[in-house]
Write a protein that holds these residues in place. Sequence first.
Motif, mmCIF file in Angstrom:
data_model
loop_
_atom_site.group_PDB
_atom_site.id
_atom_site.type_symbol
_atom_site.label_atom_id
_atom_site.label_comp_id
_atom_site.label_asym_id
_atom_site.label_seq_id
_atom_site.Cartn_x
_atom_site.Cartn_y
_atom_site.Cartn_z
ATOM 1 N N ARG A 185 32.819 36.958 37.350
ATOM 2 C CA ARG A 185 34.232 37.179 37.666
ATOM 3 C C ARG A 185 34.847 35.954 38.313
ATOM 4 N N MET A 186 34.036 35.073 38.850
ATOM 5 C CA MET A 186 34.536 33.897 39.541
ATOM 6 C C MET A 186 34.741 32.715 38.604
ATOM 7 N N ARG A 187 34.457 32.886 37.336
ATOM 8 C CA ARG A 187 34.530 31.779 36.382
ATOM 9 C C ARG A 187 35.794 31.881 35.544
ATOM 10 N N LEU A 188 36.166 30.763 34.945
ATOM 11 C CA LEU A 188 37.369 30.731 34.129
ATOM 12 C C LEU A 188 37.218 31.488 32.820
ATOM 13 N N GLU A 189 35.982 31.642 32.377
ATOM 14 C CA GLU A 189 35.737 32.355 31.133
ATOM 15 C C GLU A 189 34.543 33.276 31.318
#
Length: 160
Positions: free
Chosen positions: A28-32
Amino acid sequence: MAVGESLAIVPFAPGGAAAELQALADERMRLERLVEFPESSGIPPLRLRQLPGAALGAYAWNAGAELATFVASRFDKLAGLRVLELGSGTGVTAIALARLGAKVVATDMLPDLVSLMEENIVANGVGLQDCVATVYSWGEPLHGPLGNEFDLVLGSEITY
């Protein structure tokens, strides 16, 4: 720490301890994010762009994938089913159901999230005629595709 000393915390460094912590970060903390579904659901994996830190709906939450899996397991045929999703965020549920043939109207109150949904819809090979993203704030007059009849109205994690 002593007076006069400073400490810099770099959460996303290319190497070292910070990089090791980054590797443990929730998707959830990533851009994708790659969202995978149980094989029995018939839903292919989705690659979704997220906007970390923008809003709660800017993440592909697991509950959205679970909701799509649940709906897929409860209907013999989704093709042509008219679905309205409230609070769609990244569009994970809406896109998954559209991939199974449902005609989905996906809503969110934030225009930036509607733009994100549209990007994710196209990136996952779903036509904008099969999954329409539109701005809608609850209690406002219905407009455009929201005036249609729906077979199923759903939402996942839409109240806090």
